[in-house]
Design an enzyme around this catalytic site. Structure first.
Site, mmCIF file in Angstrom:
data_model
loop_
_atom_site.group_PDB
_atom_site.id
_atom_site.type_symbol
_atom_site.label_atom_id
_atom_site.label_comp_id
_atom_site.label_asym_id
_atom_site.label_seq_id
_atom_site.Cartn_x
_atom_site.Cartn_y
_atom_site.Cartn_z
ATOM 1 N N TYR A 175 11.521 -5.811 -4.091
ATOM 2 C CA TYR A 175 10.533 -5.326 -3.127
ATOM 3 C C TYR A 175 9.316 -6.233 -3.101
ATOM 4 O O TYR A 175 8.822 -6.625 -2.034
ATOM 5 C CB TYR A 175 10.133 -3.897 -3.497
ATOM 6 C CG TYR A 175 9.108 -3.268 -2.600
ATOM 7 C CD1 TYR A 175 9.447 -2.816 -1.327
ATOM 8 C CD2 TYR A 175 7.791 -3.095 -3.028
ATOM 9 C CE1 TYR A 175 8.504 -2.211 -0.501
ATOM 10 C CE2 TYR A 175 6.846 -2.484 -2.217
ATOM 11 C CZ TYR A 175 7.204 -2.049 -0.958
ATOM 12 O OH TYR A 175 6.267 -1.454 -0.145
ATOM 13 N N SER A 202 1.933 -5.686 0.870
ATOM 14 C CA SER A 202 1.687 -4.737 -0.214
ATOM 15 C C SER A 202 0.924 -5.413 -1.339
ATOM 16 O O SER A 202 0.998 -6.631 -1.517
ATOM 17 C CB SER A 202 3.023 -4.202 -0.756
ATOM 18 O OG SER A 202 2.842 -3.454 -1.946
#
Length: 291
Positions: free
Chosen positions: A197, A184
């Site tokens: 995350y 990501s």
């Protein structure tokens, strides 16, 4: 649809309701584009078998559709409560004339990771491509808000499962096989509200490089795709309605991406078109720099 990358997809998502995890495409007011009507295959994955985690919706669904149209049979994993979304993905794969194996279960369970690979090999006849795409997203307002169990679960789902799946898959893979991981933009920007995350995604980027070095002597390539803000069911979990409406407006291209815009990168990295690419992290971020 125009060719202008600033306006070729929606730029706002008004009135999108919040969802609880794991998030469902079927509950989204503005449905994502997975390439159902637009992706055209070129036979780049003809006769291959792919296992895609998180293949029920979002990026995983777009990859499943693209892989099927490129000629691959597809197994997808997902949580049992996501069955409705998974069944729709299966319908699109089968419309492309390919087999689709649905395997529900929790990737945090080591036994399920092993069983997932064995079922794929046993029922589809082999395994050529592993797409580690499933992810748990945690959010926090402050350091004190980080729950230890949720943090453990995020690393189990996002990082440990990738290692376990690779460990189970590689013995079945031949030279020319590929592993594609989903990291990501958060691995780079690490928003203050997503530090757990972001930490898992940073670990995935490093894991990709390590696995690529480890598996290169076997002729197995390992790469990752780093999405920016993409319109998937994970967004209504993490953000309130007002933030969702303008998702991606702060990117250089001024909008969020659609899952269909990610799928070509996963095809490229899995196919012979990417035969000299290994250890790479490919940003698909709307112009946000990764390095």
């Amino acid at each position: 649809m125009t060719n202008d990358p600033r306006t070729s997809q929606p730029t706002r998502f008004p009135g999108e309701p919040h969802q609880s995890a794991p998030g469902f495409e079927s509950k989204m007011r503005t449905r994502p584009d997975h390439g159902e009507e637009t992706y055209r295959g070129k036979g780049l994955l003809e006769g291959r078998v792919a296992l895609i985690t998180g293949g029920d919706s979002g990026i995983g669904k777009a990859v499943a559709i693209a892989y099927a149209r490129e000629g691959a049979h597809v197994a997808i994993s997902y949580l049992a409560e996501e069955q409705e979304d998974a069944e729709e993905t299966k319908t699109w794969v089968e419309k492309a004339g390919r087999r689709c194996l649905l395997v529900p279960g929790d990737l945090r369970d080591p036994a399920h990771c092993a069983a997932l690979v064995e079922r794929t090999v046993g029922e589809l006849g082999g395994l050529d491509i592993l797409v580690n795409n499933a992810a748990a997203q945690t959010v926090n307002d402050d350091l004190a808000d980080i729950d230890d169990a949720a943090m453990q679960g995020a690393f189990e789902a996002n990082v440990y499962a990738m290692i376990r799946l690779a460990k189970a898959a590689v013995p079945h893979m031949k030279p020319g096989s590929a592993i594609v991981n989903s990291t990501s933009i958060q691995a780079k920007v690490a928003s203050e509200g997503m530090i757990v995350y972001a930490a898992t995604k940073g670990a995935i980027s490093s894991l990709t490089i390590g696995l690529s070095n480890l598996l290169a002597p076997k002729g197995i390539r390992v790469n990752a795709v780093a999405p920016g803000p993409v319109w998937t069911p994970i967004q209504p979990i993490a953000k309130p309605t007002d933030e969702l409406e303008v998702l991606g407006n702060d990117t250089p291209l001024g909008r969020a991406g659609q899952p269909a815009e990610l799928a070509p990168a996963y095809v490229w990295l899995a196919s012979g078109e990417g035969s000299y690419i290994s250890g790479a992290v490919i940003p698909v971020t709307g112009g946000i720099p990764m390095y």
